[in-house]
Write a protein that holds these residues in place. Structure first.
Motif, PDB file in Angstrom:
ATOM      1  N   LEU A   1     -13.107 -12.043  -1.272  1.00 15.69           N
ATOM      2  CA  LEU A   1     -13.788 -11.595  -0.056  1.00 15.69           C
ATOM      3  C   LEU A   1     -12.817 -11.428   1.119  1.00 15.69           C
ATOM      4  O   LEU A   1     -13.242 -11.075   2.214  1.00 15.69           O
ATOM      5  CB  LEU A   1     -14.884 -12.589   0.337  1.00 15.69           C
TER       6      LEU A   1
ATOM      7  N   LEU B   1     -11.650  -4.515   2.414  1.00 17.17           N
ATOM      8  CA  LEU B   1     -12.428  -5.218   1.400  1.00 17.17           C
ATOM      9  C   LEU B   1     -12.667  -4.338   0.180  1.00 17.17           C
ATOM     10  O   LEU B   1     -12.439  -4.741  -0.958  1.00 17.17           O
ATOM     11  CB  LEU B   1     -13.769  -5.665   1.986  1.00 17.17           C
TER      12      LEU B   1
ATOM     13  N   PHE C   1     -20.120  -5.761  -0.149  1.00 19.99           N
ATOM     14  CA  PHE C   1     -19.906  -7.168   0.177  1.00 19.99           C
ATOM     15  C   PHE C   1     -20.987  -8.043  -0.481  1.00 19.99           C
ATOM     16  O   PHE C   1     -20.690  -9.069  -1.101  1.00 19.99           O
ATOM     17  CB  PHE C   1     -19.933  -7.332   1.701  1.00 19.99           C
TER      18      PHE C   1
ATOM     19  N   SER D   1     -10.351  -9.977   3.726  1.00 18.42           N
ATOM     20  CA  SER D   1     -10.007  -8.679   4.308  1.00 18.42           C
ATOM     21  C   SER D   1      -9.844  -8.886   5.813  1.00 18.42           C
ATOM     22  O   SER D   1     -10.365  -9.873   6.362  1.00 18.42           O
ATOM     23  CB  SER D   1     -11.094  -7.632   4.037  1.00 18.42           C
TER      24      SER D   1
ATOM     25  N   ALA E   1     -15.218 -16.696   4.285  1.00 16.17           N
ATOM     26  CA  ALA E   1     -15.813 -15.485   4.843  1.00 16.17           C
ATOM     27  C   ALA E   1     -16.759 -15.831   5.987  1.00 16.17           C
ATOM     28  O   ALA E   1     -16.769 -15.171   7.034  1.00 16.17           O
ATOM     29  CB  ALA E   1     -16.552 -14.720   3.750  1.00 16.17           C
TER      30      ALA E   1
ATOM     31  N   GLY F   1      -5.691  -5.867   3.196  1.00 18.44           N
ATOM     32  CA  GLY F   1      -6.714  -6.501   2.383  1.00 18.44           C
ATOM     33  C   GLY F   1      -6.195  -6.909   1.012  1.00 18.44           C
ATOM     34  O   GLY F   1      -6.505  -8.000   0.513  1.00 18.44           O
TER      35      GLY F   1
ATOM     36  N   GLN G   1      -6.142 -10.749  -0.358  1.00 23.69           N
ATOM     37  CA  GLN G   1      -6.866 -11.117  -1.575  1.00 23.69           C
ATOM     38  C   GLN G   1      -5.928 -11.716  -2.618  1.00 23.69           C
ATOM     39  O   GLN G   1      -6.276 -12.692  -3.297  1.00 23.69           O
ATOM     40  CB  GLN G   1      -7.586  -9.900  -2.135  1.00 23.69           C
TER      41      GLN G   1
ATOM     42  N   ILE H   1     -13.450  -9.148   7.503  1.00 21.87           N
ATOM     43  CA  ILE H   1     -14.267 -10.298   7.108  1.00 21.87           C
ATOM     44  C   ILE H   1     -13.673 -11.596   7.626  1.00 21.87           C
ATOM     45  O   ILE H   1     -14.392 -12.506   8.060  1.00 21.87           O
ATOM     46  CB  ILE H   1     -14.402 -10.362   5.566  1.00 21.87           C
TER      47      ILE H   1
END
Length: 335
Positions: free
Chosen positions: A89, A263, A322, A91, A152, A78, A82, A94
């Motif tokens: 968002l 996340l 989230f 990850s 996402a 993650g 990112q 996601i």
């Protein structure tokens, strides 16, 4: 800066203590309570005829070790995603990467039922890579598709589609019971042999992440800044993507689909340590492992004496987080 440096130092220096305490909690508590003396005896004077010793050595220790490793792998994945995409968002869960791995494992079990554990890991890698290509490929074709919220949404749509196809295949070919582990992760069913087999890949993935950390810090400042500083962004992104494929693929192969770890944890690590990924990545590994192991302990008591799937616990924490990110940060791109 002093606070951030101090937090980074505290996290890494206290990591061994935190890991040991987490392991102790995980071994002590469950459907059957076990005292510390029994744990000590099982470690130094193991008795095969003692049921408690069998539970400790063949169930609870492999379980907590698996939780620590999988939590670390997902958190590092993650953090890389990112930083690389500047998408807060991003990850594995996601963006649908975990769903891609689980989908590939489903295909493997349906069409190649005699596949070895190594085949399962390799197919999991392929599934992760496939989903990353699909998500980023489609996002680049859509107007504004590379914005955090739209990516996402796209990742969720693709992940849901792959999960639906997997469910249909497993039902049609009557392998639903075998597949359920990868979609409703239960850490008490971890295969210790599979964990041992995956460790060499995991070592490669973690070392790659650490070596890339400085470049990810630069890339997180923006594509133009990275290029102006002489960074070969295409190579860095390719290497980081390969690292995500390895770590996510291993995680799903070992424990199934577990959401939101990748996340939540990188954001916590970034808040504590600042924007330097040389600190974020190792701290994410420590915090991710401890976080998932503690969630596993909590899962044993939410529906006691029955166990709750670990994914339910992480979702209870991850969904509000989230929604908080979407509300507070909107559609902006940030590291």
């Amino acid at each position: 800066m002093r606070f951030q440096l101090r937090a980074y130092t505290v996290i890494l220096w206290t990591a061994p203590v935190a890991i040991v305490l987490t392991m102790l909690l995980s071994v002590l508590y469950g459907a059957k309570q076990i005292d510390i003396g029994t744990i000590r005896d099982s470690l130094f004077r193991f008795d095969e005829g003692n049921v408690n010793h069998q539970i400790i050595m063949h169930s609870r220790i492999p379980r907590v070790m698996g939780a620590l490793l999988v939590g670390a792998f997902l958190a590092v994945s993650g953090a890389l995603m990112q930083g690389m995409t500047r998408n807060y968002l991003a990850s594995p869960s996601i963006m649908g990467v975990s769903d891609g791995s689980a989908f590939a494992i489903t295909l493997c079990m349906v069409f190649l039922p005699n596949s070895s554990s190594m085949d399962m890991i390799l197919y999991s890698f392929a599934g992760s890579a496939l989903c990353i290509v699909l998500v980023f490929g489609l996002a680049s074709l859509l107007p504004g598709g590379l914005s955090p919220v739209r990516m996402a949404i796209l990742g969720t749509i693709i992940g849901t589609f792959l999960s639906s196809v997997s469910a249909a295949l497993s039902t049609y070919f009557q392998v639903s019971q075998n597949i359920s582990f990868w979609y409703n992760a239960r850490l008490h069913q971890l295969d210790p042999a599979l964990i041992k087999l995956a460790i060499p890949f995991a070592v490669v993935g973690i070392i790659m992440a650490l070596l890339l950390s400085k470049s990810i810090s630069v890339l997180a400042l923006g594509e133009d800044v990275a290029v102006s500083l002489g960074q070969k962004t295409a190579i860095i992104k390719l290497a980081a993507t390969l690292c995500v494929v390895i770590l996510t693929g291993i995680s799903v192969a070992i424990a199934g689909k577990i959401g939101f770890v990748g996340l939540i944890v990188p954001h916590v690590a970034r808040f504590l340590t600042g924007l330097d990924y040389r600190w974020i990545i190792p701290c994410s590994a420590v915090l991710g492992g401890v976080f998932l192991a503690l969630c596993d302990v909590l899962s044993r008591f939410l529906n006691y004496p029955f166990e709750m799937p670990i994914g339910v616990v992480t979702a209870m924490l991850g969904v509000p987080f989230f929604l908080y990110l979407i509300r507070t940060r909107g559609g902006e791109k940030r590291a």
